[in-house]
Enzyme design. Structure first.
Site, PDB file in Angstrom:
ATOM      1  N   GLY A   1     116.478  58.438 -83.051  1.00 42.00           N
ATOM      2  CA  GLY A   1     117.353  57.465 -81.808  1.00 42.00           C
ATOM      3  C   GLY A   1     118.362  56.563 -82.055  1.00 42.00           C
TER       4      GLY A   1
ATOM      5  CG  ASN B   1     122.858  51.638 -82.450  1.00 48.12           C
ATOM      6  OD1 ASN B   1     124.043  52.005 -82.973  1.00 48.12           O
ATOM      7  ND2 ASN B   1     122.481  51.865 -83.812  1.00 48.12           N
ATOM      8  N   GLY B   2     119.515  49.992 -80.992  1.00 49.59           N
ATOM      9  CA  GLY B   2     118.083  49.748 -80.105  1.00 49.59           C
ATOM     10  C   GLY B   2     116.842  50.119 -79.371  1.00 49.59           C
ATOM     11  CB  SER B   3     115.994  53.817 -79.262  1.00 48.87           C
ATOM     12  OG  SER B   3     115.901  54.298 -80.885  1.00 48.87           O
ATOM     13  N   GLY B   4     114.240  51.262 -80.743  1.00 48.46           N
ATOM     14  CA  GLY B   4     113.149  50.831 -80.763  1.00 48.46           C
ATOM     15  C   GLY B   4     112.726  51.237 -82.375  1.00 48.46           C
ATOM     16  CE  LYS B   5     116.689  54.393 -85.104  1.00 47.03           C
ATOM     17  NZ  LYS B   5     117.637  53.737 -84.285  1.00 47.03           N
ATOM     18  CB  SER B   6     113.887  48.655 -86.601  1.00 54.51           C
ATOM     19  OG  SER B   6     115.289  49.757 -87.263  1.00 54.51           O
TER      20      SER B   6
ATOM     21  CD  GLU C   1     119.973  52.827 -89.286  1.00 58.92           C
ATOM     22  OE1 GLU C   1     121.175  52.196 -89.717  1.00 58.92           O
ATOM     23  OE2 GLU C   1     119.524  52.127 -87.949  1.00 58.92           O
TER      24      GLU C   1
HETATM   25  N1  LIG Z   1     113.019  39.260 -81.809  1.00 58.89           N
HETATM   26  C1  LIG Z   1     113.866  40.335 -80.812  1.00 58.89           C
HETATM   27  N2  LIG Z   1     113.917  39.990 -79.482  1.00 58.89           N
HETATM   28  C2  LIG Z   1     113.978  40.201 -78.532  1.00 58.89           C
HETATM   29  N3  LIG Z   1     114.079  42.001 -78.225  1.00 58.89           N
HETATM   30  C3  LIG Z   1     114.724  42.221 -79.097  1.00 58.89           C
HETATM   31  C4  LIG Z   1     114.610  41.925 -80.987  1.00 58.89           C
HETATM   32  N4  LIG Z   1     114.591  42.769 -81.439  1.00 58.89           N
HETATM   33  C5  LIG Z   1     114.967  43.314 -81.463  1.00 58.89           C
HETATM   34  N5  LIG Z   1     115.471  43.533 -80.109  1.00 58.89           N
HETATM   35  C6  LIG Z   1     115.565  44.967 -78.619  1.00 58.89           C
HETATM   36  O1  LIG Z   1     114.719  45.593 -79.443  1.00 58.89           O
HETATM   37  C7  LIG Z   1     114.971  46.685 -78.819  1.00 58.89           C
HETATM   38  C8  LIG Z   1     114.912  47.872 -80.503  1.00 58.89           C
HETATM   39  O2  LIG Z   1     115.456  47.207 -81.419  1.00 58.89           O
HETATM   40  P1  LIG Z   1     115.082  48.064 -82.912  1.00 58.89           P
HETATM   41  O3  LIG Z   1     116.272  47.358 -83.856  1.00 58.89           O
HETATM   42  O4  LIG Z   1     113.632  48.368 -82.754  1.00 58.89           O
HETATM   43  O5  LIG Z   1     116.383  49.312 -82.831  1.00 58.89           O
HETATM   44  P2  LIG Z   1     116.719  50.243 -83.623  1.00 58.89           P
HETATM   45  O6  LIG Z   1     115.999  51.824 -83.384  1.00 58.89           O
HETATM   46  O7  LIG Z   1     115.833  50.126 -84.952  1.00 58.89           O
HETATM   47  O8  LIG Z   1     117.610  50.279 -83.321  1.00 58.89           O
HETATM   48  P3  LIG Z   1     119.117  50.260 -84.790  1.00 58.89           P
HETATM   49  O9  LIG Z   1     119.815  52.115 -84.800  1.00 58.89           O
HETATM   50  O10 LIG Z   1     120.679  50.007 -84.285  1.00 58.89           O
HETATM   51  O11 LIG Z   1     118.841  50.018 -85.936  1.00 58.89           O
HETATM   52  C9  LIG Z   1     116.890  46.475 -79.058  1.00 58.89           C
HETATM   53  O12 LIG Z   1     117.213  46.888 -77.867  1.00 58.89           O
HETATM   54  C10 LIG Z   1     117.264  45.177 -79.849  1.00 58.89           C
HETATM   55  O13 LIG Z   1     117.859  44.073 -78.886  1.00 58.89           O
HETATM   56 MG   LIG Z   2     116.978  49.764 -86.720  1.00 61.61          MG
END
Ligand SMILES: Nc1ncnc2c1ncn2[C@@H]1O[C@H](COP(=O)(O)OP(=O)(O)OP(=O)(O)O)[C@@H](O)[C@H]1O
Ligand SMILES: [Mg+2]
Length: 267
Positions: free
Chosen positions: A39, A41-46, A152
């Site tokens: 997904g 960036n920012g989709s919520g994976k981590s 990643e």
């Molecule tokens: N501590 C926090 N407080 C508020 N929002 C947060 C916090 N941590 C992450 N987010 C938001 O939650 C959403 C999901 O973040 P996450 O890191 O899970 O995405 P991701 O899929 O791992 O992205 P990436 O591919 O960039 O690593 C993002 O919009 C991020 O800005």
């Molecule tokens: Mg991530």
């Protein structure tokens, strides 16, 4: 019979600032499965991974984990506490109350498994990025983790190190049919190493399919701004120049498939 390694039921989660990420998300991961979590960036994976690891707390819903979990993160620097590679692996064992006399052997075995036998006395700081990721994998293995998460974990590595890490994961997965792999990746070719691919978009699962099916669905990938494999892009470029009866099947998305098609068809 399929045995679940992870069962997530109706998971909801909001950050401290009130921002909601997951609402009633459910997902089941089978033991022995290799699942790519993808997904934009920012989709919520981590965050989903952190919830499963117990590093974040759900607002509601349940996460059941029938396995020991290990995780390898993107930045290898942040994962070590030991002065040497050997020490680093020993930490995992100390937490398991293993008899001290059994430890050296277990460490030796793990070093062999991750191809780091020559680096037992090295300081983790001085290793290359790829070697650091090997040690991080070793730390998870020595804990007898039966689910390995990768967030990643290859994205900071050069192409050769990336290939050697993904090959190592492939080898471990083959050796142990019960080892579950959950790989968060943006690399389209890496997705094809797994059987299953789950796509997140804004905290929702928008696809959950065999990896090959997802990566062949070019319209879906485009629509959701996900990457195609190099071969899949190449095939569509070649097909643009070819007449209808000479097109390469668009189901061909990996190097291996393209190679065998070219060799068999003599085209
Ligand atoms: N501590 C926090 N407080 C508020 N929002 C947060 C916090 N941590 C992450 N987010 C938001 O939650 C959403 C999901 O973040 P996450 O890191 O899970 O995405 P991701 O899929 O791992 O992205 P990436 O591919 O960039 O690593 C993002 O919009 C991020 O800005
Ligand atoms: Mg991530």
């Amino acid at each position: 019979m399929m045995v679940s390694a992870i069962v997530i039921n109706n998971l909801s989660f909001s950050f401290d600032d009130g921002q909601e990420l997951f609402r009633q998300l459910s997902l089941q991961v089978n033991r022995g499965e290799w699942l790519s979590l993808v997904g934009r960036n920012g989709s919520g994976k981590s965050t989903l991974m952190r919830l499963i690891l117990g590093l974040e707390t759900p607002s509601s819903g349940t996460i059941k984990v029938a396995a020991r979990l290990g995780a390898v993160f993107q930045n290898p620097e942040d994962q070590f506490i030991g002065a040497t590679v050997e020490d680093e692996l020993a930490f995992g064992l100390e937490n398991q109350q293993i008899k001290p006399e059994l430890m050296p052997n277990k460490i030796k075995e793990t070093l062999q498994e991750i191809g780091m036998s020559d680096y037992a006395k090295s300081s983790p700081d001085q290793l290359s990025g790829g070697q650091k990721q090997r040690v991080a994998i070793g730390s998870a293995l020595i804990l007898n983790a039966d689910v390995l998460f990768f967030d990643e974990a290859t994205s900071m590595l050069d192409p050769l190190a990336r290939e050697s890490i993904i090959n190592l994961i492939g080898k471990l997965h083959k050796q142990n049919p019960n080892l579950t792999i959950i790989n968060i990746t943006h690399d389209p070719d890496e997705i094809l190493w797994g059987q299953r691919a789950v796509v997140l978009e804004k905290g929702k699962i928008i696809a959950d399919e065999p990896a090959k099916v997802l990566m062949s669905d070019i319209d879906f990938l485009h629509h959701h701004q996900l990457g195609e494999t190099f071969v899949s892009k190449l095939v569509s470029k070649i097909n643009q120049k070819r007449s209808l009866n000479r097109k390469i099947p668009s189901s061909i998305i990996s190097q291996k498939e393209l190679l065998s098609w070219l060799l068999n068809s003599n085209k």
